[in-house]
Scaffold this active site. Sequence first.
Site, PDB file in Angstrom:
ATOM      1  N   HIS A  67       0.800  -1.229   0.000  1.00  0.00           N
ATOM      2  CA  HIS A  67       0.000   0.000   0.000  1.00  0.00           C
ATOM      3  C   HIS A  67       0.837   1.286   0.000  1.00  0.00           C
ATOM      4  O   HIS A  67       0.560   2.213   0.759  1.00  0.00           O
ATOM      5  CB  HIS A  67      -0.958   0.006   1.183  1.00  0.00           C
ATOM      6  CG  HIS A  67      -2.037  -1.020   1.103  1.00  0.00           C
ATOM      7  ND1 HIS A  67      -3.159  -0.993   1.904  1.00  0.00           N
ATOM      8  CD2 HIS A  67      -2.180  -2.120   0.316  1.00  0.00           C
ATOM      9  CE1 HIS A  67      -3.930  -2.029   1.619  1.00  0.00           C
ATOM     10  NE2 HIS A  67      -3.339  -2.723   0.656  1.00  0.00           N
TER      11      HIS A  67
ATOM     12  N   TYR B 287     -12.550  10.550   3.917  1.00  0.00           N
ATOM     13  CA  TYR B 287     -13.218   9.467   3.187  1.00  0.00           C
ATOM     14  C   TYR B 287     -13.407   8.208   4.045  1.00  0.00           C
ATOM     15  O   TYR B 287     -13.891   7.197   3.538  1.00  0.00           O
ATOM     16  CB  TYR B 287     -12.460   9.195   1.892  1.00  0.00           C
ATOM     17  CG  TYR B 287     -12.649  10.365   0.938  1.00  0.00           C
ATOM     18  CD1 TYR B 287     -13.586  10.325  -0.081  1.00  0.00           C
ATOM     19  CD2 TYR B 287     -11.938  11.552   1.125  1.00  0.00           C
ATOM     20  CE1 TYR B 287     -13.795  11.416  -0.912  1.00  0.00           C
ATOM     21  CE2 TYR B 287     -12.153  12.656   0.298  1.00  0.00           C
ATOM     22  CZ  TYR B 287     -13.081  12.578  -0.708  1.00  0.00           C
ATOM     23  OH  TYR B 287     -13.311  13.670  -1.516  1.00  0.00           O
TER      24      TYR B 287
END
Length: 394
Positions: free
Chosen positions: A176, A278
Amino acid sequence: MKIFRQRMLSTIILISTAGLTACNAQTDAVNPAAKSAAETASSKPSSGSVNQTYKLTRIAEFNEPWAMAELKDGRLLVTERKGKLQLFDPKTRQKIEVKGIPKVAYGGQGGLGDIALHPQFEQNHIIYFSYAEAGQGGYGAVVARGELDLSNSQQPQVKNLKTIWKQVPKVQGQGHYAHRLLFGQDGKLWISSGERQKFDPAQNMQSNLGKILRLNEDGTPAAGNPFSSQGEVAKQVWSLGHRNPLGIAFDAQGKLWVVEMGPKGGDELNLIVKGENYGYPLVSNGDHYDGRDIPDHHTRPEFKAPEISWTPVISPSSLIFYQGSQFPAWKNKALIGGLSSKSIVVVDTAMKPVTEVQRVDMKQRIRDVLEAPDGSIWVLEDGQNARLLKMTAK
């Protein structure tokens, strides 16, 4: 229980660690089957609204490529994850390694990553690239810039290299990173920074992990960022609560979009708004790999929900908004490279709700897509012996 993808592809190398299982699907090596130099294909549209046809031509092969950028003369700069930057001429099919790239931390999802040209590249010859490096505490993404010297056609090199940005803190593990790069019309540099499979940093303003960042061309925080009063790291941040944002692009109206991998389910396409959160890891339309539930976005309206999400996942790798004329049905639509889905996913962001309108079956994992000046599309497969394809009108 949410529905999630059950059918795993036989070519994917399974990784036993629970936290890596599906998200590492983006880096598993795949050896593409040999195919003819030219192929003609037409995909089955996802919702029946678009059925754009096309032709594919094999141009070259690269070893674990990750990203590409096109020079004005038509040559391509292609990054390979093990640390090589290749200068490729589609006319002669000549491939030359560009010297001067620093040592990268290759492994997991790490290595040499994205590449971008400075907005005034024709004048200053400056390029930017991202890569993973090892250091105190583990690993982290880095963005560097330098001058691309093409004065000797057979010995291209990067000179005056300078590191301008780093993920903080460095952490254990090699997943990631995200580290996609994009310049806006105003010359600001945007960086997508993954949460490095550590969850909590995406909500921590003392870390730039799990964030979308807006910087000046020299890597300093840009004026007008929404969290400038919260410390030096927070000054970089435009939005937060992201997981693994692997595609970042502006649409024709200048709106910024990001596509990111969800956990077990819940891949997202997000419209990026200044200062918004988010929600990851507090909310997601997917679940943890160990089966634990993550509350869906609708349960926490204070977090900005995706414009569209996918379960089963598409494993997004890249994002562009098509502006050309060769594929009229794709004009102003989002084209998302798909890894486990082996596809290019076409999304109409002007529709309400935002809708997938075609899924182009590429039969191989797609790592990157790039629109050429003539409206054709460069398509880069993933893994070893990955093909560079030219997509043209049928």
